[in-house]
Design a protein around this motif. Structure first.
Motif, short mmCIF file in Angstrom:
data_model
loop_
_atom_site.label_atom_id
_atom_site.label_comp_id
_atom_site.label_asym_id
_atom_site.label_seq_id
_atom_site.Cartn_x
_atom_site.Cartn_y
_atom_site.Cartn_z
N LEU A 87 -10.10 -4.88 2.85
CA LEU A 87 -9.71 -5.15 1.46
C LEU A 87 -8.96 -3.96 0.85
O LEU A 87 -7.88 -4.11 0.29
N VAL A 88 -9.53 -2.77 0.99
CA VAL A 88 -8.92 -1.57 0.38
C VAL A 88 -7.57 -1.27 1.03
O VAL A 88 -6.57 -1.09 0.33
N ILE A 89 -7.50 -1.24 2.35
CA ILE A 89 -6.25 -0.91 3.03
C ILE A 89 -5.20 -1.99 2.75
O ILE A 89 -4.02 -1.69 2.54
N GLY A 90 -5.63 -3.25 2.72
CA GLY A 90 -4.70 -4.34 2.39
C GLY A 90 -4.12 -4.19 1.00
O GLY A 90 -2.93 -4.40 0.78
N LEU A 91 -4.97 -3.83 0.04
CA LEU A 91 -4.49 -3.61 -1.33
C LEU A 91 -3.53 -2.42 -1.40
O LEU A 91 -2.50 -2.48 -2.07
N LEU A 92 -3.87 -1.34 -0.71
CA LEU A 92 -2.99 -0.17 -0.71
C LEU A 92 -1.63 -0.52 -0.12
O LEU A 92 -0.59 -0.17 -0.67
N TYR A 93 -1.64 -1.23 1.00
CA TYR A 93 -0.38 -1.58 1.66
C TYR A 93 0.42 -2.58 0.84
O TYR A 93 1.63 -2.45 0.68
N GLY A 94 -0.26 -3.56 0.28
CA GLY A 94 0.43 -4.63 -0.42
C GLY A 94 0.88 -4.31 -1.82
O GLY A 94 1.84 -4.89 -2.33
N THR A 95 0.21 -3.36 -2.47
CA THR A 95 0.52 -3.08 -3.87
C THR A 95 1.18 -1.73 -4.11
O THR A 95 1.81 -1.52 -5.14
N GLY A 96 0.97 -0.79 -3.20
CA GLY A 96 1.49 0.55 -3.41
C GLY A 96 0.61 1.40 -4.31
O GLY A 96 1.03 2.46 -4.78
N MET A 97 -0.61 0.93 -4.54
CA MET A 97 -1.55 1.71 -5.37
C MET A 97 -1.94 3.00 -4.66
O MET A 97 -1.92 3.07 -3.43
N ARG A 98 -2.36 3.96 -5.44
CA ARG A 98 -2.97 5.16 -4.88
C ARG A 98 -4.42 4.84 -4.55
O ARG A 98 -5.02 3.95 -5.16
N LEU A 99 -4.99 5.58 -3.60
CA LEU A 99 -6.37 5.34 -3.18
C LEU A 99 -7.33 5.41 -4.36
O LEU A 99 -8.19 4.54 -4.54
N SER A 100 -7.18 6.44 -5.19
CA SER A 100 -8.10 6.60 -6.33
C SER A 100 -7.99 5.42 -7.29
O SER A 100 -8.99 4.99 -7.87
N GLU A 101 -6.78 4.88 -7.46
CA GLU A 101 -6.60 3.72 -8.34
C GLU A 101 -7.29 2.50 -7.76
O GLU A 101 -7.94 1.74 -8.48
N CYS A 102 -7.16 2.31 -6.47
CA CYS A 102 -7.77 1.16 -5.81
C CYS A 102 -9.29 1.23 -5.89
O CYS A 102 -9.96 0.23 -6.16
#
Length: 167
Positions: free
Chosen positions: A125-140
């Motif tokens: 879930l976290v890695i998918g969100l980071l890859y798909g949205t461009g969010m920073r880890l802390s934001e996710c």
């Protein structure tokens, strides 16, 4: 470890300016190292020459990256301008750390898919969100249920970098 009243004052100014905790920690680290480098002299007693000597030391003796040297410079400029209210003249003749000549490496869609296939559960879930949205880890990691809008297919990032909200 107990913090000095001076560093507490620096911390208070950073918090009044709503700087991130990571920036605060980083700036305090380099300010403290600067003070220790010059034999625990108070920054009021020092100026451009001492800043130049410290930054050159980081580049030549400590072999820090250019970005690290820039963070140290920013920390010291913040200290003098915002905390001590000293208007420093231009700081030149600093031995600069060398920026490596690197071409950024980006995963191909196939490589990203191969990595995602190896993950399950929260990690997926976290890695998918980071890859798909461009969010920073802390934001996710700070996302809440109310930040996800399935009807509009949007995620609201609150208090992102620079205290900005974005969709």
């Amino acid at each position: 470890p107990k913090s000095s009243p001076f560093l507490n004052e620096v911390r208070q100014v950073m918090r009044l300016k709503h700087m991130s905790r990571r920036t605060e920690a980083s700036y305090l680290y380099y300010i403290l190292r600067f003070i220790r480098f010059h034999g625990k002299r108070h920054p009021h007693e020092m100026g451009v020459e001492e800043i130049r000597a410290y930054l050159s030391h980081l580049a030549t003796e400590k072999n820090v990256a250019a970005s690290t040297q820039n963070v140290a410079l920013s920390a010291l400029l913040f200290l003098y301008r915002q905390v001590l209210h000293v208007d420093l003249p231009e700081i030149d003749n600093i031995e600069r750390a060398r920026r490596p000549k690197r071409v950024p490496v980006v995963f191909t869609p196939a490589e990203a898919e191969a990595i995602l296939k190896q993950l399950t559960g929260t990690h997926l879930l976290v890695i998918g969100l980071l890859y798909g949205t461009g969010m920073r880890l802390s934001e996710c990691l700070r996302l809440r249920v109310k930040d996800v809008d399935f009807a509009y297919r949007q995620i609201v990032v609150r208090d992102g970098k620079g205290e900005q909200d974005r969709v």
